[in-house]
Design an enzyme around this catalytic site. Structure first.
Site, PDB file in Angstrom:
ATOM      1  N   LEU A  40       7.507   0.006   1.973  1.00  0.00           N
ATOM      2  CA  LEU A  40       6.055  -0.081   2.104  1.00  0.00           C
ATOM      3  C   LEU A  40       5.531  -0.170   0.681  1.00  0.00           C
ATOM      4  O   LEU A  40       5.938   0.627  -0.169  1.00  0.00           O
ATOM      5  CB  LEU A  40       5.474   1.172   2.767  1.00  0.00           C
ATOM      6  CG  LEU A  40       5.496   1.287   4.277  1.00  0.00           C
ATOM      7  CD1 LEU A  40       4.979   2.644   4.718  1.00  0.00           C
ATOM      8  CD2 LEU A  40       4.680   0.179   4.910  1.00  0.00           C
ATOM      9  N   ASP A  41       4.644  -1.115   0.401  1.00  0.00           N
ATOM     10  CA  ASP A  41       4.140  -1.193  -0.961  1.00  0.00           C
ATOM     11  C   ASP A  41       3.315   0.052  -1.277  1.00  0.00           C
ATOM     12  O   ASP A  41       2.927   0.803  -0.382  1.00  0.00           O
ATOM     13  CB  ASP A  41       3.370  -2.500  -1.200  1.00  0.00           C
ATOM     14  CG  ASP A  41       2.126  -2.653  -0.350  1.00  0.00           C
ATOM     15  OD1 ASP A  41       1.299  -1.724  -0.325  1.00  0.00           O
ATOM     16  OD2 ASP A  41       1.966  -3.710   0.269  1.00  0.00           O
ATOM     17  N   ALA A  42       3.050   0.275  -2.539  1.00  0.00           N
ATOM     18  CA  ALA A  42       2.367   1.498  -2.970  1.00  0.00           C
ATOM     19  C   ALA A  42       0.992   1.640  -2.328  1.00  0.00           C
ATOM     20  O   ALA A  42       0.549   2.761  -2.056  1.00  0.00           O
ATOM     21  CB  ALA A  42       2.250   1.527  -4.496  1.00  0.00           C
ATOM     22  N   ASP A  43       0.316   0.526  -2.059  1.00  0.00           N
ATOM     23  CA  ASP A  43      -1.024   0.579  -1.478  1.00  0.00           C
ATOM     24  C   ASP A  43      -1.022   0.740   0.031  1.00  0.00           C
ATOM     25  O   ASP A  43      -2.085   0.809   0.644  1.00  0.00           O
ATOM     26  CB  ASP A  43      -1.802  -0.680  -1.849  1.00  0.00           C
ATOM     27  CG  ASP A  43      -2.055  -0.775  -3.341  1.00  0.00           C
ATOM     28  OD1 ASP A  43      -2.064   0.273  -4.012  1.00  0.00           O
ATOM     29  OD2 ASP A  43      -2.238  -1.905  -3.834  1.00  0.00           O
ATOM     30  N   SER A  44       0.149   0.775   0.639  1.00  0.00           N
ATOM     31  CA  SER A  44       0.262   0.983   2.080  1.00  0.00           C
ATOM     32  C   SER A  44       0.776   2.387   2.335  1.00  0.00           C
ATOM     33  O   SER A  44       1.398   3.006   1.477  1.00  0.00           O
ATOM     34  CB  SER A  44       1.209  -0.042   2.697  1.00  0.00           C
ATOM     35  OG  SER A  44       0.722  -1.350   2.486  1.00  0.00           O
TER      36      SER A  44
END
Length: 191
Positions: A40-44
């Protein structure tokens, strides 16, 4: 075999090594020898599975296994049914066309089950937001965000709520919490 479910907080990067400015998985997961099955990307935020079993990691993460992953996306604007139909059909993102997926609007009472994001998204009174669900069987880099942007409704907040039969609400995980889960449940298809 160990399988850990984590509710990955917003801003956390999917690596164990320390980072200068962001939290990492090592800040939340204390079980040694496990690695993320997907990213999961950092913003998710939301459900992330970690395991010490390479074969299980592949069954969860690799698109060829077609394991359904459900995401709740808060998008800018007010998409209609035709927009959800476009997303469901598959979207041309330039470098690839997404597989067909399931989409639906999320009721306000369902959103109440979500935890507050820290920091919260920027509120703009003149621009409405809408929550939609996308259930996809692939997981390319920033795919859901790219899909919603391609149809004119950029994602403001993205939460993975389920992987296969594992649902973050049923697991009862607050951001940063982990739980060990049965080894056979994540690759079963959600009903």
């Amino acid at each position: 075999m160990t399988l850990i479910a984590l509710n990955k907080p917003f801003g956390t990067i999917c690596q164990f090594s320390a980072h200068e400015t962001r939290a990492s998985l090592g800040d939340w997961v204390k079980t040694p020898g496990v690695y993320p099955a997907g990213r999961l990307d950092a913003d998710s935020e939301g459900l992330l599975l970690l395991t010490d079993d390479g074969a299980l990691q592949a069954r969860i993460a690799e698109p060829r296994h077609k394991l359904v992953k459900r995401y709740w996306a808060q998008v800018e604007g007010a998409p209609g049914e035709e927009t959800l139909a476009r997303l469901a059909k598959g979207v041309d993102l330039g470098d690839f066309v997404t597989r067909p997926c399931s989409t639906l609007f999320i009721a306000d009472e369902q959103i109440e089950a979500l935890w507050p994001r820290n920091p919260p998204i920027r509120y703009r009174a003149a621009i409405p937001t809408t929550w939609i669900e996308l259930a996809i069987t692939e997981g390319k880099n920033r795919q859901v965000r790219r899909m919603t942007a391609a149809v004119g409704f950029p994602t403001l907040r993205l939460v993975r709520v389920a992987i296969g039969a594992l649902d973050i609400f049923a697991l009862g995980l607050a951001p940063g919490e982990t739980v060990e889960v049965p080894d056979r449940s994540p690759w079963q298809r959600a009903r």
